[in-house]
Design a protein around this motif. Structure first.
Motif, PDB file in Angstrom:
ATOM      1  N   TYR A 154      10.438  22.340 -10.652  1.00 53.77           N
ATOM      2  CA  TYR A 154       9.364  21.211 -10.709  1.00 53.77           C
ATOM      3  C   TYR A 154       8.711  21.274  -9.600  1.00 53.77           C
ATOM      4  CZ  TYR A 154       8.383  16.034 -11.327  1.00 53.77           C
ATOM      5  OH  TYR A 154       7.700  15.229 -11.252  1.00 53.77           O
ATOM      6  N   SER A 155       7.565  21.188  -9.482  1.00 54.45           N
ATOM      7  CA  SER A 155       6.912  20.900  -8.311  1.00 54.45           C
ATOM      8  C   SER A 155       5.823  19.614  -8.575  1.00 54.45           C
ATOM      9  CB  SER A 155       5.925  22.111  -8.263  1.00 54.45           C
ATOM     10  OG  SER A 155       4.739  22.126  -8.902  1.00 54.45           O
ATOM     11  N   PHE A 156       5.595  18.953  -7.347  1.00 55.09           N
ATOM     12  CA  PHE A 156       4.866  17.716  -7.166  1.00 55.09           C
ATOM     13  C   PHE A 156       4.038  17.681  -5.845  1.00 55.09           C
ATOM     14  CE2 PHE A 156       7.313  14.994  -4.300  1.00 55.09           C
ATOM     15  CZ  PHE A 156       8.743  15.759  -4.401  1.00 55.09           C
ATOM     16  N   ARG A 157       3.283  16.735  -5.999  1.00 59.61           N
ATOM     17  CA  ARG A 157       2.262  16.429  -4.866  1.00 59.61           C
ATOM     18  C   ARG A 157       2.036  14.839  -4.965  1.00 59.61           C
ATOM     19  NH1 ARG A 157      -0.874  20.860  -5.723  1.00 59.61           N
ATOM     20  NH2 ARG A 157      -2.590  20.039  -7.001  1.00 59.61           N
ATOM     21  N   GLU A 158       2.007  14.444  -3.743  1.00 58.40           N
ATOM     22  CA  GLU A 158       1.574  13.053  -3.389  1.00 58.40           C
ATOM     23  C   GLU A 158       0.200  12.741  -2.799  1.00 58.40           C
ATOM     24  OE1 GLU A 158       4.872  11.842  -1.106  1.00 58.40           O
ATOM     25  OE2 GLU A 158       6.028  11.060  -2.840  1.00 58.40           O
ATOM     26  N   TYR A 159      -0.490  11.785  -3.224  1.00 58.51           N
ATOM     27  CA  TYR A 159      -1.866  11.680  -2.829  1.00 58.51           C
ATOM     28  C   TYR A 159      -1.845  10.634  -1.849  1.00 58.51           C
ATOM     29  CZ  TYR A 159      -2.845  15.158  -6.224  1.00 58.51           C
ATOM     30  OH  TYR A 159      -3.108  16.486  -6.869  1.00 58.51           O
ATOM     31  N   ARG A 161       3.719   1.607  -1.162  1.00 63.15           N
ATOM     32  CA  ARG A 161       4.321   1.326  -2.416  1.00 63.15           C
ATOM     33  C   ARG A 161       6.019   1.292  -2.167  1.00 63.15           C
ATOM     34  NH1 ARG A 161       3.083   6.181  -4.199  1.00 63.15           N
ATOM     35  NH2 ARG A 161       0.997   6.530  -3.342  1.00 63.15           N
ATOM     36  N   GLN A 165      -0.941  28.382  -7.724  1.00 63.43           N
ATOM     37  CA  GLN A 165      -1.345  27.012  -7.853  1.00 63.43           C
ATOM     38  C   GLN A 165      -0.161  25.945  -7.012  1.00 63.43           C
ATOM     39  OE1 GLN A 165      -4.277  25.981  -9.011  1.00 63.43           O
ATOM     40  NE2 GLN A 165      -4.611  28.242  -9.308  1.00 63.43           N
ATOM     41  N   ILE A 166       0.057  26.440  -5.635  1.00 58.91           N
ATOM     42  CA  ILE A 166       0.919  25.781  -5.017  1.00 58.91           C
ATOM     43  C   ILE A 166       0.302  25.558  -3.611  1.00 58.91           C
ATOM     44  CG2 ILE A 166       3.169  25.154  -3.894  1.00 58.91           C
ATOM     45  CD1 ILE A 166       4.311  26.435  -6.607  1.00 58.91           C
ATOM     46  N   GLU A 167       0.091  24.646  -3.285  1.00 53.25           N
ATOM     47  CA  GLU A 167      -0.497  24.507  -1.868  1.00 53.25           C
ATOM     48  C   GLU A 167       0.243  23.704  -0.861  1.00 53.25           C
ATOM     49  OE1 GLU A 167      -4.297  22.272  -1.976  1.00 53.25           O
ATOM     50  OE2 GLU A 167      -3.500  20.911  -3.497  1.00 53.25           O
ATOM     51  N   GLU A 197       0.762  -1.029   0.130  1.00 51.82           N
ATOM     52  CA  GLU A 197       0.011  -0.191   0.014  1.00 51.82           C
ATOM     53  C   GLU A 197       0.965   1.112  -0.122  1.00 51.82           C
ATOM     54  OE1 GLU A 197      -2.519  -0.298   3.392  1.00 51.82           O
ATOM     55  OE2 GLU A 197      -3.670  -1.890   2.668  1.00 51.82           O
ATOM     56  N   ILE A 247      -1.055  29.399  -2.451  1.00 50.24           N
ATOM     57  CA  ILE A 247      -2.382  29.000  -3.251  1.00 50.24           C
ATOM     58  C   ILE A 247      -2.513  29.884  -4.569  1.00 50.24           C
ATOM     59  CG2 ILE A 247      -4.033  30.240  -2.291  1.00 50.24           C
ATOM     60  CD1 ILE A 247      -4.184  26.694  -2.300  1.00 50.24           C
ATOM     61  N   ASP A 271      11.998  11.084  -3.446  1.00 49.70           N
ATOM     62  CA  ASP A 271      12.367  10.397  -4.696  1.00 49.70           C
ATOM     63  C   ASP A 271      12.050  11.359  -5.702  1.00 49.70           C
ATOM     64  OD1 ASP A 271      13.139   7.480  -4.378  1.00 49.70           O
ATOM     65  OD2 ASP A 271      11.275   7.650  -3.032  1.00 49.70           O
ATOM     66  N   VAL A 272      12.573  11.636  -6.621  1.00 50.49           N
ATOM     67  CA  VAL A 272      12.424  12.485  -7.807  1.00 50.49           C
ATOM     68  C   VAL A 272      12.748  11.849  -9.145  1.00 50.49           C
ATOM     69  CG1 VAL A 272      12.932  14.503  -6.337  1.00 50.49           C
ATOM     70  CG2 VAL A 272      14.685  13.592  -7.882  1.00 50.49           C
ATOM     71  N   PRO A 273      12.078  12.477 -10.147  1.00 51.13           N
ATOM     72  CA  PRO A 273      12.531  12.059 -11.592  1.00 51.13           C
ATOM     73  C   PRO A 273      14.278  12.114 -11.886  1.00 51.13           C
ATOM     74  CG  PRO A 273      10.883  13.429 -11.757  1.00 51.13           C
ATOM     75  CD  PRO A 273      11.071  13.500 -10.334  1.00 51.13           C
TER      76      PRO A 273
END
Lengths: 200, 200
Positions: A195-200, A53, A126-128, A51, A123, A102-104
DNA sequence: ATACTTACGAGTAACTTACGAGTATTTGGA
DNA sequence: TCCAAATACTCGTAAGTTACTCGTAAGTAT
């Protein structure tokens, strides 16, 4: 998202077994190897680690001896250090125990690092809260790049436009004001936003 | 796509036989060499290993002594296929020439894929034009997970909450309405949202 | 004909999953 | 500071799947 000691031990066992025997261990082998008394225990670990990952099966669910570490390509760890927390209008808050994220792979570079966004102050960009940004440490920038800048000690994320008289910082969202940096301001560029990212 | 111990042994036998005798082994020779009691067993291996692209015939199907190894190619790149474009309220638009996108290594999984967000229809979810999302293909979800769902053919990205009477889809932003899915609606879950990112 | 490859059908052992329940250990408040 | 509640971990057993096996017969290329 960090693992407990026992969970690490579990993953380690799989890694070693796979390395030595050329195939993943069966549940029974794991049970014996780690001294469990039941297959249910093994299954519990597999379930939670899947779960989260850290594990997956190479052959779909119920594939036999197919347990594989997600972290397998960790041989060349495609990770960057999480250096701090950033919130617009505040100083960047350093984190002591620099955990790795971890990143690309193409983003792995000695000058790159990760910041975690704290609060909803960005916000409008578009970054929260909870997002991560990857920044290339650099004291200068080209016009039009998005920079992590410090004005009088306060962090901000803006488009960078140098002018004859100083520097203009434009927001991503045109509804917000352009910032004019004066010579009297203490201004520095921390780095360039990649780069920006978000994990769900 | 890893192989079992016995499958490796099978491939090894073919490799060695071909090397030593200058031609591929026949089914009988494999049977004898590996101690099987039946040709059916040999054929079973050939079939599954061919399906998994570890074997092929140099002379088309039913070519004799034509079994050949597909020597292992790939240095696993940490990429996922970009399968399509998604915009809230529209069908998902497939892309033909599935290009590959670099992603964090732990997200590399056969069931995962990338969609590119088109238009600003998901802006209230803090996802904007040009962002990418990583989805795990899955026809079901657990309550509370964010899913890529199709309602009457239209894509949406929402929290998934099954109820006694049907399904509720909650937006990330509480200012937007909850969607109630009725039995008359054509509803399906495309996958589960794992990650989103943006390049600058 | 001869030397092979393919196609069933069916069985078994090896594994994985599911379920139900209980005990430690951490965490969040009052 | 101490309790309650969540989380982490453990056990046993039964049921479900998959990988692998057998035997035989029919198909196909030289």
């Amino acid at each position: 998202m960090s693992l407990s000691f026992k969970q690490k031990r579990f993953l380690d066992f799989i890694r070693r077994h796979t390395l030595i025997h050329g195939q993943s261990p069966s549940y029974e082998e794991i049970m014996a190897g780690l001294g469990f008394g039941s297959l249910g225990t093994v299954n519990w670990y597999v379930r939670v680690l899947t779960e989260r990952r850290h594990l997956y099966r190479t052959k779909g669910p119920n594939g036999k001896r197919a347990l594989t570490l997600t972290e397998q390509e960790h041989a060349t760890p495609a990770t960057l250090p999480l250096l701090g927390l950033i919130a617009a209008g505040y100083p960047i808050e350093a984190l002591e125990n620099a955990e790795s994220i971890d990143v690309p792979a193409p983003l792995v570079h000695p000058d790159n690092f990760v910041l975690k966004v704290k609060g909803d102050s960005m916000i409008e960009e578009q970054i929260e809260d909870g997002d991560y940004i990857i920044v290339r440490k650099n004291p200068t920038a080209k016009p039009g790049q998005i920079v992590v800048a410090l004005i009088n000690g306060e962090a901000t994320l803006k488009y960078y436009y140098p002018t004859d008289t100083g520097v203009e910082l434009h927001p991503r969202n045109p509804d917000y004001p352009v910032i004019h940096v004066h010579k009297s301001d203490d201004f520095s560029i921390n780095g360039i936003l990649l780069y920006s990212f978000r994990e769900y």
